[in-house]
Motif scaffolding. Structure first.
Motif: not given
Length: 317
Positions: A282-284, A309, A312
């Protein structure tokens, strides 16, 4: 009659090792029907097309370079038992020269019976399997589909068999992508497995090695779950919901057997790993999540699996 054959196979187990593997395989086969492996031309081509399409989609979506195994087999349950007896035998080989207890024959019979039950239960439930052939000579790997189980489960879930088969193919090909993108992964698992088994021969657990195996396998299963969904080229929400419910093992007997065989841990690996990779993707994006396989240092730690997190923040874009 089938139960009698299974019990007789265990009772007649022979040899000096902790498990009579031929007897364990015979017991498992006696307790499990092989299932029908009659394939129509459309089904045969369907398997081949699903694997090819999954390879192309996973390469595109995950941006990883890998090849499919030379061995891609559509099997019935007895074929699967034979393939996995060879794997179990390799993994357990370091124990073969150790004492099996004060009553060797009895211990061997108990061990053989336990392995027969394990193989039989799994053979009746496994849908597909990517097999990196750990501890084998050479760089071989293989991909299996247990056709009778795919048809059975598709019927139980009330979903079209070709669509369900295709989704399973994406999961197994995602495993091929992981091991292809990370040549060090097989070596890591083999080394930690040897350490864990060596500890067992001395009457103790190497908890650090076993924890590392569990963390690595959680990443392996979680990534495959991510790619299974996000690279799939059809709707999958109903498939995901129904398959997750099946993995829960609703029946009391199924839950008991799964607990005894440690399959609750495998379900936790699926769920925990998928939650980690969903957060990272979802982030990357899926390509960013694939960075896990760039090096052993990029594997998430046990703590990072529950707090993506931190991973990340540690692993740069």
């Amino acid at each position: 009659m089938t139960l009698f054959r299974a019990v007789r196979a265990v009772a007649e187990s022979e040899g000096d090792g902790p498990v009579d593997w031929d007897a364990a395989a015979a017991a498992a086969k006696a307790a499990v029907e092989p299932g029908d492996l009659t394939l129509t031309d459309a089904e045969r081509e369907g398997y081949a097309r699903d694997v090819r399409d999954a390879r192309d989609r996973v390469r595109e979506v995950a941006a990883v370079d890998f090849d499919l195994p030379d061995t891609v087999e559509v099997q019935h349950r007895h074929h699967w038992i034979d393939a996995n007896v060879a794997t179990f035998r390799r993994v357990m080989e370091p124990l073969a020269e150790e004492a099996v207890g004060p009553v060797p024959g009895l211990a061997r019979s108990v061990n053989t019976g336990t392995m027969g039950v394990t193989l039989g239960f799994l053979a009746n439930n496994v849908l597909g399997q990517y097999d990196p052939l750990l501890l084998a000579e050479g760089d071989d790997h293989a991909l299996y589909f247990v056709h009778p189980n795919i048809g059975k489960v598709a019927g139980l879930l009330d979903v079209p068999e070709p669509r369900f088969r295709r989704w399973i193919a994406f999961h197994e090909v995602a495993h091929a992508a992981e091991f292809g993108a990370a040549p060090w992964l097989s070596e890591l698992l083999e080394e930690r497995m040897r350490e864990g088994v060596a500890g067992l021969t001395e009457g103790q657990f190497d908890r650090a090695a076993l924890t590392e195996v569990n963390v690595a396998m959680t990443a392996v299963e979680g990534y495959a779950e991510l790619v299974m969904d996000r690279a799939f080229d059809e709707e999958y929400d109903d498939l995901r919901r129904k398959l997750d419910e099946r993995r829960g093992g609703k029946g009391p007997i199924g839950k008991l057997v799964r607990r005894l065989l440690g399959l609750g841990m495998k379900r936790e690996q699926y769920e925990r790993g998928k939650a980690f990779f969903d957060a990272v993707a979802d982030e990357r994006g899926v390509e960013g999540a694939s960075a896990v396989w760039d090096s052993e240092a990029n594997l998430p730690t046990d703590e990072e699996l529950d707090d993506p997190a931190k991973w990340l923040a540690r692993v740069p874009v």
